[in-house]
Design a protein around this motif. Structure first.
Motif, short mmCIF file in Angstrom:
data_model
loop_
_atom_site.label_atom_id
_atom_site.label_comp_id
_atom_site.label_asym_id
_atom_site.label_seq_id
_atom_site.Cartn_x
_atom_site.Cartn_y
_atom_site.Cartn_z
N SER A 2 0.86 -1.18 0.00
CA SER A 2 0.00 0.00 0.00
C SER A 2 0.89 1.23 0.00
O SER A 2 2.07 1.17 0.39
CB SER A 2 -0.91 0.03 1.23
OG SER A 2 -0.14 0.18 2.41
N GLY A 53 0.78 3.80 1.94
CA GLY A 53 1.19 4.14 3.29
C GLY A 53 2.36 3.31 3.78
O GLY A 53 3.12 3.76 4.65
N LYS A 90 5.95 4.81 3.77
CA LYS A 90 6.39 5.83 4.73
C LYS A 90 7.60 5.34 5.52
O LYS A 90 8.65 6.00 5.56
CB LYS A 90 5.24 6.19 5.67
CG LYS A 90 5.61 7.23 6.71
CD LYS A 90 4.39 7.58 7.56
CE LYS A 90 4.73 8.63 8.61
NZ LYS A 90 3.55 9.03 9.42
N SER A 98 3.27 13.25 -0.58
CA SER A 98 1.92 12.92 -0.14
C SER A 98 1.91 12.69 1.37
O SER A 98 2.88 12.15 1.92
CB SER A 98 1.43 11.65 -0.85
OG SER A 98 0.29 11.10 -0.23
N GLU A 157 0.48 10.44 2.93
CA GLU A 157 0.62 9.01 3.20
C GLU A 157 2.07 8.56 3.23
O GLU A 157 2.40 7.51 3.79
CB GLU A 157 -0.15 8.21 2.15
CG GLU A 157 -1.66 8.33 2.23
CD GLU A 157 -2.35 7.49 1.18
OE1 GLU A 157 -2.57 6.29 1.44
OE2 GLU A 157 -2.66 8.03 0.09
#
Length: 309
Positions: A102, A104, A107, A146, A148
């Motif tokens: 994903s 996220g 990160k 972003s 995210e």
């Protein structure tokens, strides 16, 4: 006498010249040493993670933030692979954990890649240190694409080093100081073209550039050299007429600052000075990302800040 305005784009020529010299200087040393290093390449794990990230991000999307992660990490992987292949040191199993599934998930992945790259910079030969510093800055800049993905950690605060640490890099420090002078001039110019909601970004940018300018001035003076003075005016690459063109000029100034600090990394073996230059490079990359986004530049984040395009 009034100083003659200087075209900011001249730094591109200086960057290419400095990089070419650094590479040329590094290669003969390796060739003449006669010693073969049979230890695994320290860049291999960084390369494997970049390749895995690029593949995983490409599965998520071809465009948008995931597409930018894929493109940037692929560009970083290509640059790292060229260097790893050049030395052709023994291979070992460097397979990283599977890439995130994903957006996220990138990160922590980008933060880990940045940390890994930062830890290598003090230990590497000059050219490799510059390349890995650019990878660290690229990962740090990507995290501002972003919510995210970040925002990621800001660069560490700047502090002046003893003059003895700067003596082997005075010329590159002078170029970094010139870039900081130009950036401060740019931040002053664009204020008239940006609405009030840019106030905090402008204030933060000016504060960081001022701190680095002051530290450089102190270091160069301590090294018994005369710090280069700011010019009376600078000529923007393109006219500044509105918010987008103002943001583009700030992004351009941050790119020039990135190149100047990346050159410092490649022109010193002092770990403290390299660390300072690395943090300045990371800071410029992170500031540049939102300005590029505001200007509509593609890609939003630069894959290898400070490296010639």
């Amino acid at each position: 006498m009034t100083a003659r305005p200087t075209n900011l784009s001249r730094r591109a020529v200086l960057r290419l010249g400095a990089l070419g010299g650094a590479v040329a200087a590094a290669l003969p040393l390796a060739a003449c040493s006669g010693a073969k290093d049979d230890s695994p390449d320290p860049l291999a794990a960084l390369l494997a993670m970049a390749e895995a990230d690029a593949a995983a991000a490409r599965k998520l999307a071809a465009d948008g933030p995931a597409g930018q992660v894929a493109d940037a990490r692929a560009a970083q992987a290509a640059a790292l692979k060229a260097e790893v292949d050049r030395l052709n040191r023994p291979k070992k199993d460097t397979a990283p954990a599977p890439g995130p599934t994903s957006l996220g998930g990138f990160k922590d992945r980008l933060a880990a890649a940045r940390q890994q790259a930062e830890s290598l910079v003090p230990t590497l030969p000059a050219y490799r240190a510059g390349l890995v510093a650019a990878v660290a800055a690229g990962c740090a800049g990507l995290q501002r694409v972003s919510p995210e993905l970040g925002p990621g950690a800001d660069a560490k605060a700047v502090s002046a080093l003893p003059g003895s640490a700067a003596k082997d890099a005075v010329d590159s420090l002078q170029k970094a100081l010139a870039a900081e002078h130009a950036s401060l001039w740019v931040y002053g110019l664009v204020t008239a073209f940006l609405p009030g909601d840019f106030g905090e970004a402008l204030k933060a940018g000016r504060a960081e550039h001022t701190a680095r300018r002051d530290a450089l001035t102190q270091m160069i003076s301590a090294a018994s050299a005369t710090p280069v003075a700011p010019e009376a005016a600078y000529v923007p690459p393109k006219p500044v007429t509105d918010t987008a063109s103002a943001a583009a000029l700030v992004a351009s100034a941050e790119a020039d600052t990135s190149a100047a600090w990346q050159a410092v990394v490649t022109h010193t073996d002092d770990a403290g000075l390299r660390g300072m230059a690395l943090q300045a490079l990371i800071a410029a990359a992170r500031r540049g990302t939102p300005w590029r986004q505001e200007a509509g530049a593609k890609p939003t984040a630069v894959a290898l800040p400070g490296q010639p395009a």
